[in-house]
Design an enzyme around this catalytic site. Structure first.
Site, PDB file in Angstrom:
ATOM      1  N   MET A 116     -10.945  45.524  15.728  1.00  0.00           N
ATOM      2  CA  MET A 116      -9.646  46.185  15.674  1.00  0.00           C
ATOM      3  C   MET A 116      -9.695  47.392  16.624  1.00  0.00           C
ATOM      4  O   MET A 116     -10.740  48.034  16.755  1.00  0.00           O
ATOM      5  CB  MET A 116      -9.348  46.723  14.259  1.00  0.00           C
ATOM      6  CG  MET A 116      -9.315  45.692  13.169  1.00  0.00           C
ATOM      7  SD  MET A 116      -8.052  44.432  13.341  1.00  0.00           S
ATOM      8  CE  MET A 116      -6.595  45.292  12.834  1.00  0.00           C
TER       9      MET A 116
ATOM     10  N   LYS B  20      -7.337  44.791  22.596  1.00  0.00           N
ATOM     11  CA  LYS B  20      -7.109  43.371  22.901  1.00  0.00           C
ATOM     12  C   LYS B  20      -5.701  43.136  23.451  1.00  0.00           C
ATOM     13  O   LYS B  20      -5.524  42.522  24.495  1.00  0.00           O
ATOM     14  CB  LYS B  20      -7.324  42.510  21.642  1.00  0.00           C
ATOM     15  CG  LYS B  20      -8.776  42.485  21.163  1.00  0.00           C
ATOM     16  CD  LYS B  20      -8.990  41.508  20.019  1.00  0.00           C
ATOM     17  CE  LYS B  20      -8.235  41.898  18.767  1.00  0.00           C
ATOM     18  NZ  LYS B  20      -8.581  43.234  18.237  1.00  0.00           N
TER      19      LYS B  20
ATOM     20  N   GLU C 249      -3.914  37.419  18.900  1.00  0.00           N
ATOM     21  CA  GLU C 249      -4.249  37.175  17.482  1.00  0.00           C
ATOM     22  C   GLU C 249      -4.759  35.747  17.288  1.00  0.00           C
ATOM     23  O   GLU C 249      -4.433  35.080  16.293  1.00  0.00           O
ATOM     24  CB  GLU C 249      -3.016  37.409  16.585  1.00  0.00           C
ATOM     25  CG  GLU C 249      -2.297  38.727  16.815  1.00  0.00           C
ATOM     26  CD  GLU C 249      -3.076  39.959  16.356  1.00  0.00           C
ATOM     27  OE1 GLU C 249      -4.071  39.803  15.625  1.00  0.00           O
ATOM     28  OE2 GLU C 249      -2.706  41.076  16.756  1.00  0.00           O
TER      29      GLU C 249
ATOM     30  N   CYS D  98     -19.994  56.926  13.279  1.00  0.00           N
ATOM     31  CA  CYS D  98     -21.377  57.405  13.451  1.00  0.00           C
ATOM     32  C   CYS D  98     -21.763  57.477  14.935  1.00  0.00           C
ATOM     33  O   CYS D  98     -22.829  57.974  15.267  1.00  0.00           O
ATOM     34  CB  CYS D  98     -22.353  56.488  12.716  1.00  0.00           C
ATOM     35  SG  CYS D  98     -22.606  54.905  13.538  1.00  0.00           S
TER      36      CYS D  98
HETATM   37 ZN   LIG Z   1     -21.552  53.348  12.195  1.00  0.00          ZN
END
Ligand SMILES: [Zn+2]
Length: 203
Positions: free
Chosen positions: A11, A15, A87, A148
């Site tokens: 996501m 795209k 999609e 992260c």
């Molecule tokens: Zn991560």
């Protein structure tokens, strides 16, 4: 010979933006492009929408793929240079096979865009068959980044801010309560363990 190409990403990996950019390049060169998507994708009605730097781009689809969609009828008597399908993970096995036949028999290139994996960590039927049959499979160049800092390869679903890891495969985010976030596999699995602990506590 024309080729079937599958460009996949998570996501928010651009795209639809990539699809619209490639379309523009073709159209700038006076080429005819047909754009479609599977009927199951009810987001934005019969249009595609992409967001980039606070700008929203909308393009109406030329066709919507339902269960007995006739790809031959779509191209018969027309000069089509390329077909784009957004999609494409929502396609079923039979639709992907029909698309592969279309590429082969009519010599029209088809570029499909879609997700590889659903929020449960399961492959989509359409993507599995595109991986199996496409002449070329490539990851979208723009990488979505997990919170992260790692490159995201999974799609985390939250409904009302609660992370969800099972249920029906198709949950369309045309509702503000439904949110998809690209995450890396480590963070995905950590969040899944947290959710399982939380569920045990509540049992
Ligand atoms: Zn991560």
């Amino acid at each position: 010979m024309a080729k079937l190409i599958f460009k996949y990403g998570v996501m928010n990996s651009g795209k639809t933006t990539t699809l619209l950019m490639i379309t523009r390049n073709y159209e700038d060169n006076k080429k005819t492009v047909l754009i479609g998507k599977p009927m199951i994708d009810t987001k934005c009605g019969d249009s595609l929408q992409s967001r980039l730097n606070n700008n929203t781009f909308i393009r109406k689809c030329d066709f919507i793929i339902d269960n007995d969609f006739d790809f031959n009828k779509l191209v018969t008597g027309k000069k089509i240079d390329v077909i784009m399908i957004d999609e494409a993970h929502f396609l079923n096995k039979s639709q992907v096979k029909k698309i592969a036949n279309l590429v082969h028999e009519k010599n029209i290139p088809v570029i499909c865009f879609g997700l590889k994996v659903d929020f449960r960590g399961e492959p989509f039927e359409g993507s599995s068959y595109l991986f199996a049959l496409a002449n070329r499979v490539e990851e979208i160049g723009v990488k979505a980044i997990c919170s992260c800092g790692s490159i995201a390869n999974m799609n985390l679903l939250s409904v009302n801010k609660k992370n969800i890891f099972d249920g029906e495969q198709v949950v369309i985010d045309n509702d503000s309560k439904v949110e998809y976030t690209p995450v890396c596999l480590n963070c995905y699995l950590n969040k899944k363990s947290e959710a399982q602990l939380e569920n045990k506590k509540n049992d």
